[in-house]
Design a protein around this motif. Structure first.
Motif, short mmCIF file in Angstrom:
data_model
loop_
_atom_site.label_atom_id
_atom_site.label_comp_id
_atom_site.label_asym_id
_atom_site.label_seq_id
_atom_site.Cartn_x
_atom_site.Cartn_y
_atom_site.Cartn_z
N PRO A 1 0.84 -1.20 0.00
CA PRO A 1 0.00 0.00 0.00
C PRO A 1 0.88 1.25 0.00
N PRO A 2 0.36 2.37 -0.50
CA PRO A 2 1.14 3.61 -0.47
C PRO A 2 1.35 4.08 0.96
N ARG A 3 2.41 4.87 1.14
CA ARG A 3 2.73 5.43 2.46
C ARG A 3 1.86 6.65 2.71
N PRO A 4 1.11 6.67 3.83
CA PRO A 4 0.35 7.88 4.15
C PRO A 4 1.30 8.95 4.70
N SER A 5 1.33 10.09 4.07
CA SER A 5 2.27 11.13 4.50
C SER A 5 1.58 12.45 4.83
N TYR A 6 0.66 12.85 4.02
CA TYR A 6 0.10 14.19 4.18
C TYR A 6 -1.39 14.10 4.39
N PRO A 7 -1.97 14.43 5.55
CA PRO A 7 -1.20 14.91 6.69
C PRO A 7 -0.33 13.79 7.26
N GLU A 8 0.69 14.17 7.97
CA GLU A 8 1.66 13.19 8.46
C GLU A 8 0.98 12.14 9.32
N ALA A 9 1.38 10.90 9.07
CA ALA A 9 0.85 9.76 9.82
C ALA A 9 1.84 9.36 10.91
N ARG A 10 1.39 8.54 11.84
CA ARG A 10 2.29 8.02 12.87
C ARG A 10 3.36 7.15 12.24
N GLY A 11 4.49 7.01 12.90
CA GLY A 11 5.56 6.16 12.40
C GLY A 11 6.78 6.98 12.04
N LEU A 12 7.68 6.35 11.30
CA LEU A 12 8.90 7.03 10.89
C LEU A 12 8.55 8.27 10.08
N ARG A 13 9.06 9.40 10.48
CA ARG A 13 8.74 10.65 9.81
C ARG A 13 9.61 10.88 8.59
N HIS A 14 10.93 10.72 8.76
CA HIS A 14 11.84 10.88 7.64
C HIS A 14 13.19 10.26 7.99
N LEU A 15 14.05 10.17 7.00
CA LEU A 15 15.40 9.66 7.17
C LEU A 15 16.35 10.80 6.82
N ALA A 16 17.30 11.10 7.70
CA ALA A 16 18.22 12.22 7.49
C ALA A 16 19.63 11.71 7.23
N PHE A 17 20.28 12.33 6.24
CA PHE A 17 21.67 12.03 5.90
C PHE A 17 22.53 13.23 6.27
N GLU A 18 23.65 12.97 6.92
CA GLU A 18 24.59 14.02 7.29
C GLU A 18 25.50 14.32 6.09
N VAL A 19 25.71 15.60 5.82
CA VAL A 19 26.63 16.03 4.76
C VAL A 19 27.53 17.14 5.30
N ASP A 20 28.72 17.25 4.70
CA ASP A 20 29.64 18.32 5.08
C ASP A 20 29.32 19.62 4.36
N ASP A 21 28.84 19.53 3.11
CA ASP A 21 28.57 20.71 2.28
C ASP A 21 27.19 20.55 1.66
N ILE A 22 26.20 21.17 2.27
CA ILE A 22 24.83 20.99 1.82
C ILE A 22 24.58 21.58 0.45
N GLU A 23 25.22 22.71 0.14
CA GLU A 23 25.03 23.32 -1.18
C GLU A 23 25.55 22.43 -2.29
N ALA A 24 26.71 21.81 -2.08
CA ALA A 24 27.26 20.88 -3.08
C ALA A 24 26.36 19.66 -3.23
#
Length: 128
Positions: A64-87
């Motif tokens: 099934p598709p992921r319910p996102s909007y409005p945000e549903a319970r569960g994992l909200r997002h996955l974040a990646f660390e970067v040294d240079d966000i503009e690049a």
């Protein structure tokens, strides 16, 4: 109990080849292993993020598709660390990925932005 770090994050995708291309070719993650599980009609792709972390990319039929909007319970997002966000943003945009404007976290004063994977899973870049 003492938790020492996150070992992996598991993601279920709707189109395995599209998501594999996105995470490997677009984001540049390296393949650790790839297994097709016949009994589940499912792929499991382990992807390395640096030396310590992994994403497990799964495919299952008829998810099934992921319910996102409005945000549903569960994992909200996955974040990646970067040294240079503009690049990092430039590189994603050159590969055709739509990226939100860079913002500043009002608490940490660090820069961040969001984009999405092929299944609209919210992904974040967070500059250290």
């Amino acid at each position: 109990m003492k938790l020492t770090k996150i070992h992996h994050v598991a993601i279920i995708c709707s189109d395995y080849e599209t998501s594999k291309q996105f995470y490997v070719d677009t984001l540049g993650l390296s393949v650790v292993s790839e297994v097709y599980r016949n009994e589940r009609d499912s792929y499991k792709l382990d992807l390395a993020i640096g030396d310590d972390y992994q994403i497990e990319l799964f495919s299952f039929p008829n998810t099934p598709p992921r319910p996102s909007y409005p945000e549903a319970r569960g994992l909200r997002h996955l974040a990646f660390e970067v040294d240079d966000i503009e690049a990092a943003v430039r590189e994603l945009e050159e590969k055709g990925v739509i990226v939100e404007p860079i913002r500043i976290d009002p608490v940490t004063q660090k820069r961040f932005t969001f984009f999405a994977d092929p299944d609209d899973l919210p992904l974040e870049l967070y500059e250290t």
